[in-house]
Design an enzyme around this catalytic site. Structure first.
Site, short mmCIF file in Angstrom:
data_model
loop_
_atom_site.label_atom_id
_atom_site.label_comp_id
_atom_site.label_asym_id
_atom_site.label_seq_id
_atom_site.Cartn_x
_atom_site.Cartn_y
_atom_site.Cartn_z
N ILE A 221 4.48 23.09 -8.15
CA ILE A 221 5.29 22.45 -9.20
C ILE A 221 6.38 21.59 -8.55
O ILE A 221 6.63 20.45 -8.95
CB ILE A 221 5.91 23.50 -10.13
CG1 ILE A 221 4.81 24.23 -10.90
CG2 ILE A 221 6.90 22.86 -11.10
CD1 ILE A 221 5.28 25.46 -11.68
N ASP B 115 12.30 25.90 1.76
CA ASP B 115 11.38 26.98 1.40
C ASP B 115 11.22 27.84 2.64
O ASP B 115 11.60 27.41 3.74
CB ASP B 115 10.02 26.41 0.94
CG ASP B 115 9.28 27.40 0.03
OD1 ASP B 115 9.48 28.63 0.18
OD2 ASP B 115 8.51 26.95 -0.82
N ALA C 182 12.25 27.29 -13.63
CA ALA C 182 11.45 28.39 -13.05
C ALA C 182 11.62 29.67 -13.88
O ALA C 182 10.80 29.95 -14.76
CB ALA C 182 11.85 28.59 -11.60
N ARG C 183 12.66 30.41 -13.63
CA ARG C 183 12.92 31.62 -14.40
C ARG C 183 14.43 31.75 -14.59
O ARG C 183 15.21 31.55 -13.64
CB ARG C 183 12.43 32.87 -13.65
CG ARG C 183 10.94 33.11 -13.73
CD ARG C 183 10.51 33.54 -15.14
NE ARG C 183 9.08 33.78 -15.24
CZ ARG C 183 8.17 32.88 -15.64
NH1 ARG C 183 8.54 31.65 -15.96
NH2 ARG C 183 6.89 33.20 -15.73
N ASP D 92 15.64 25.11 -18.81
CA ASP D 92 14.49 25.35 -19.68
C ASP D 92 14.19 26.84 -19.81
O ASP D 92 13.35 27.24 -20.61
CB ASP D 92 13.25 24.61 -19.11
CG ASP D 92 12.03 24.73 -20.01
OD1 ASP D 92 12.18 24.51 -21.24
OD2 ASP D 92 10.92 25.03 -19.51
N GLU E 40 15.93 35.41 -22.56
CA GLU E 40 15.51 34.49 -23.62
C GLU E 40 14.63 35.24 -24.65
O GLU E 40 13.91 36.15 -24.25
CB GLU E 40 14.75 33.29 -23.02
CG GLU E 40 13.52 33.66 -22.20
CD GLU E 40 12.91 32.46 -21.46
OE1 GLU E 40 13.65 31.72 -20.79
OE2 GLU E 40 11.68 32.30 -21.56
N HIS F 198 12.17 26.91 -23.05
CA HIS F 198 11.03 27.30 -22.18
C HIS F 198 9.77 26.49 -22.52
O HIS F 198 8.74 27.04 -22.88
CB HIS F 198 10.76 28.81 -22.28
CG HIS F 198 10.06 29.34 -21.06
ND1 HIS F 198 10.26 30.61 -20.56
CD2 HIS F 198 9.14 28.79 -20.22
CE1 HIS F 198 9.51 30.81 -19.50
NE2 HIS F 198 8.81 29.71 -19.27
N GLY G 79 8.27 24.41 -20.31
CA GLY G 79 7.64 23.94 -19.08
C GLY G 79 6.16 23.66 -19.20
O GLY G 79 5.69 22.56 -18.87
N SER G 80 5.40 24.62 -19.68
CA SER G 80 3.95 24.43 -19.72
C SER G 80 3.45 24.00 -21.09
O SER G 80 2.24 23.98 -21.33
CB SER G 80 3.25 25.73 -19.30
OG SER G 80 3.50 26.74 -20.26
C1 DGY Z 1 4.54 30.45 -16.63
O1 DGY Z 1 3.37 30.06 -16.66
O2 DGY Z 1 4.93 31.34 -15.88
C2 DGY Z 1 5.52 29.79 -17.56
O3 DGY Z 1 6.78 30.28 -17.49
C3 DGY Z 1 5.01 29.82 -18.99
O4 DGY Z 1 4.01 28.91 -19.04
#
Ligand code: DGY
Length: 319
Positions: A158, A177, A237-238, A262, A267, A285, A287-288
């Site tokens: 990503i 990283d 991310a989280r 996001d 949450e 959230h 993202g996807s």
């Molecule tokens: C994931 O895939 O981990 C996202 O947070 C939700 O799509």
């Protein structure tokens, strides 16, 4: 005879259609967030469970799963909601959906960067609240992205897709990283061998690391102090990677100029402090949340189950 699977949430039609074609599906018809008790109540009737990030598959839940459960496959790239050790100990295979999310999530990270730099949320709120007095030279003045240094923490798929997009905005890409990527993946991104070194240059700081015991809450006061004055932070991310109290304090003081978020701790019940902070660009959230991504996530999660029941290794195996 078809195997039976529990799918804990509604999925895009293409994924549900494939699931129904190949399995007897126990479905959560009204798409409510199933409790652990509900999942455990359905478990004796199925051979596998397709979960999502809203299902907390903790050790205490996995330990109670009956022996007929052969596999858990998650409709997500993140797997911090599943206790892999507990699953391993029970002999339950666990798989995830690692590829579908990549471009969609990178797009949302780019949107967070743009939305923060150009104050998009504040502008939209001004119009929706009928408070736009008309154009003015000093109204919602943000900053351009070109020539700015984007520091990316975590440089997986990503992050690499984000870097590719940010290069299109003429940003200078830096990353840290634990492993350095080969030149074909770096594409000119500048590697830092420590987080501190990355922080020192990051006018924009994008969090793209997985949630682990080591990264939980890492974005705290001490880390913020190492960023340039007025840096922008974005997190796709989280939520649990961020210490909310420290971040909110830094946004209030101006130490951070803006945050694009996001994902959130706890949450959807996010820290109250964010609601009234003008210098935040907040998304739920997403993202996807692109149909191409969500279809592929469903297919990858099903690929894992198909392989399990064909007596093969999951293609996207975690445990
Ligand atoms: C994931 O895939 O981990 C996202 O947070 C939700 O799509």
């Amino acid at each position: 005879m078809k195997k039976r699977i529990l799918i804990t949430r509604r999925l895009p039609e293409a994924a549900e259609a494939r699931a129904r074609r190949d399995y007897e599906v126990v479905q959560n018809a009204d798409d409510h967030q199933m409790s652990s008790e509900e999942i455990l109540a359905e478990a004796p009737n199925v051979d596998a469970i397709l979960v999502t990030i809203t299902d907390k598959m903790r050790k205490d839940v996995i330990d109670k799963l009956p022996d007929n459960i052969k596999a858990i496959s998650t409709f997500s790239v993140g797997f911090d909601h599943i206790d892999l050790e507990a699953a391993k100990a029970r002999g339950i295979s666990v798989g995830f959906a690692p590829h579908g999310v990549t471009i969609a999530t990178a797009e949302i990270a780019m949107l967070l960067i743009l939305g923060s730099a150009r104050r998009a949320g504040e502008g939209e709120a001004m119009i929706r609240n009928r408070q736009w007095p008309g154009w003015a030279p000093l109204q919602l003045v943000g900053q351009r992205l070109d020539g700015k240094k984007l520091g990316i923490y975590g440089f997986g798929k990503i992050a690499q897709a984000l870097a590719q997009r940010a290069r299109g905005f003429d940003m200078e890409i830096h990353y840290f990283d634990i492993v350095r990527q080969p030149p074909e993946k770096e594409q000119g991104a500048i590697f830092h061998d420590s987080l501190d070194s990355l922080l020192a240059v990051s006018q924009f700081f994008s969090i793209n690391a997985p949630l682990t015991p080591e990264t939980r809450g890492f974005f705290n006061k001490d880390v913020i102090e190492k960023l340039p004055q007025g840096a922008v932070v974005v997190n796709s991310a989280r939520g649990d990677l961020i210490n909310d109290e420290d971040t909110i304090a830094a946004l209030k003081s101006g130490r951070l100029s803006y945050a694009g978020l996001d994902v959130f701790v706890g949450e959807p019940k996010i820290n109250e402090g964010y609601y009234d902070l003008p210098n935040t660009f907040l998304l739920p959230h997403l993202g996807s949340a692109a149909i191409e991504a969500r279809n592929q996530m469903g297919f990858e999660a099903l690929d894992n189950l198909d392989a399990t029941f064909a007596g093969k290794e999951m293609p996207f195996k975690l445990a």
